[in-house]
Design an enzyme around this catalytic site. Structure first.
Site, PDB file in Angstrom:
ATOM      1  N   SER A  16      -0.468  63.074 -29.679  1.00 40.34           N
ATOM      2  CA  SER A  16      -0.168  63.000 -28.247  1.00 40.34           C
ATOM      3  C   SER A  16      -1.382  62.399 -27.554  1.00 40.34           C
ATOM      4  O   SER A  16      -2.528  62.643 -27.974  1.00 40.34           O
ATOM      5  CB  SER A  16       0.072  64.416 -27.700  1.00 40.34           C
ATOM      6  OG  SER A  16      -0.057  64.416 -26.295  1.00 40.34           O
TER       7      SER A  16
ATOM      8  N   HIS B 245       2.276  56.300 -31.560  1.00 41.63           N
ATOM      9  CA  HIS B 245       2.800  55.104 -30.885  1.00 41.63           C
ATOM     10  C   HIS B 245       2.830  53.923 -31.849  1.00 41.63           C
ATOM     11  O   HIS B 245       3.781  53.148 -31.884  1.00 41.63           O
ATOM     12  CB  HIS B 245       1.880  54.691 -29.725  1.00 41.63           C
ATOM     13  CG  HIS B 245       1.908  55.607 -28.546  1.00 41.63           C
ATOM     14  ND1 HIS B 245       0.791  56.253 -28.084  1.00 41.63           N
ATOM     15  CD2 HIS B 245       2.914  55.953 -27.703  1.00 41.63           C
ATOM     16  CE1 HIS B 245       1.090  56.968 -27.015  1.00 41.63           C
ATOM     17  NE2 HIS B 245       2.374  56.810 -26.755  1.00 41.63           N
TER      18      HIS B 245
ATOM     19  N   MET C 148       2.904  55.182 -21.979  1.00 45.02           N
ATOM     20  CA  MET C 148       1.994  55.317 -20.839  1.00 45.02           C
ATOM     21  C   MET C 148       0.568  55.000 -21.301  1.00 45.02           C
ATOM     22  O   MET C 148      -0.397  55.425 -20.679  1.00 45.02           O
ATOM     23  CB  MET C 148       2.092  56.718 -20.252  1.00 45.02           C
ATOM     24  CG  MET C 148       3.490  56.979 -19.677  1.00 45.02           C
ATOM     25  SD  MET C 148       3.540  58.216 -18.386  1.00 45.02           S
ATOM     26  CE  MET C 148       2.983  59.643 -19.274  1.00 45.02           C
TER      27      MET C 148
END
Ligand code: PAF
Length: 278
Positions: free
Chosen positions: A185, A37, A30
């Site tokens: 996060s 990531h 997202m």
């Protein structure tokens, strides 16, 4: 690297890769990319001929309007970061195109969705399954990469693949942590400096619970973790459950099955999750 803003642009890239017999790795995100990531992206790139990374804040998986509005977005920065790791395609579609038609289908994951995040976030996993299923179809990827921090999401995605016989391998990747132990996060950037400084306590408490698990019972370990969060006024514990790693059902007795502790806590108005394998 090509940036595809429409589904047709992505489909043309995928057709070309298929003609060239290239294996495709997919990293669904997202956006607001962080080191976690990027470590998944690097792995996906190393294990496949080409990497497609999707950047799409999926509105239908948010059950809280404020969380959706506050979700960090910086596509330009994400594109730059992905270019640096030699990603082949960034897929950044609009919500208008992705949901041009209102989804009619409702997924069902039985007991996998009735625990942990499920009751707290009604409709969340249906939203995740809807977008992930579409991304699998459009990308025709051979492998898709997911982080283990979202432990229940990985279980749900694996079940989606099983239920719909989707020819894709789900690659589960270990949690990437900052040096002080906080699980990376996209939401971490919303923490104030003071909250960010105490956030690593989450991992610290879980690590300690793993050492206690050697001598204490499951309910004692659960009590320890709950007590640690409750005595720190900065944290509001949403849940801590010790569950079977496959079925995600809470366990009360130690056995041969793999078990995992899953936590969701609020800190400084930000909801953080983490896990500990025992
Ligand atoms: O884990 C996420 O970031 C999202 O749930 C996903 C898998 C990209 C689907 O929107």
């Amino acid at each position: 690297m090509q940036v595809c803003y429409t589904i047709n642009e992505l489909l043309s890239c995928v057709d070309k890769f298929k003609e060239e017999k290239k294996s495709i790795g997919l990293l669904p995100t997202m956006g607001a990319l962080h080191q976690g990531h990027l470590s998944l992206a690097k792995r996906a790139k190393a294990e496949n001929d080409v990497l497609i990374c999707s950047v799409f804040v999926n509105p239908i998986q948010f059950n809280n309007k404020e969380d959706l509005e506050k979700y960090p977005r910086d596509l330009e920065r994400d594109i730059k970061l992905l270019e640096e790791i030699n990603c082949d395609v960034v897929f950044a579609p609009s919500a208008e195109e992705v949901y041009a038609e209102e989804p009619e289908f409702t997924y069902s994951f039985g007991s996998l969705e009735n625990v942990l995040e499920g009751p707290q976030r009604p409709g969340h996993f249906n939203g995740v399954a809807t977008i992930v299923h579409k991304l699998f179809n459009w990308s025709k990827a051979d492998r898709a990469y997911f982080g283990e921090k979202d432990f229940q999401q990985v279980a749900i995605v694996k079940d989606l693949v099983r239920q719909f016989s989707i020819p894709i391998e789900i690659v589960e990747c270990p949690i990437y942590r900052d040096e002080d132990g906080l699980a990376t996060s996209s939401r971490n950037v919303r923490l104030s400096p003071e909250a960010r400084a105490i956030a690593p306590k989450i991992h610290e408490i879980l690590l300690k619970s793993a050492s206690l698990m050697k001598t204490l019972s499951i309910s004692q370990v659960k009590g320890y973790v709950e007590g640690e969060f409750k005595m720190r006024k900065e944290f509001t514990l949403e849940y801590f459950e010790i569950v079977d790693a496959k079925t995600l059902q809470p366990v009360t007795l130690k056995g041969d099955n793999k078990i995992v502790g899953c936590v969701a806590v609020w800190l400084d108005g930000v909801r953080l999750i983490d896990i500990q394998k025992y």
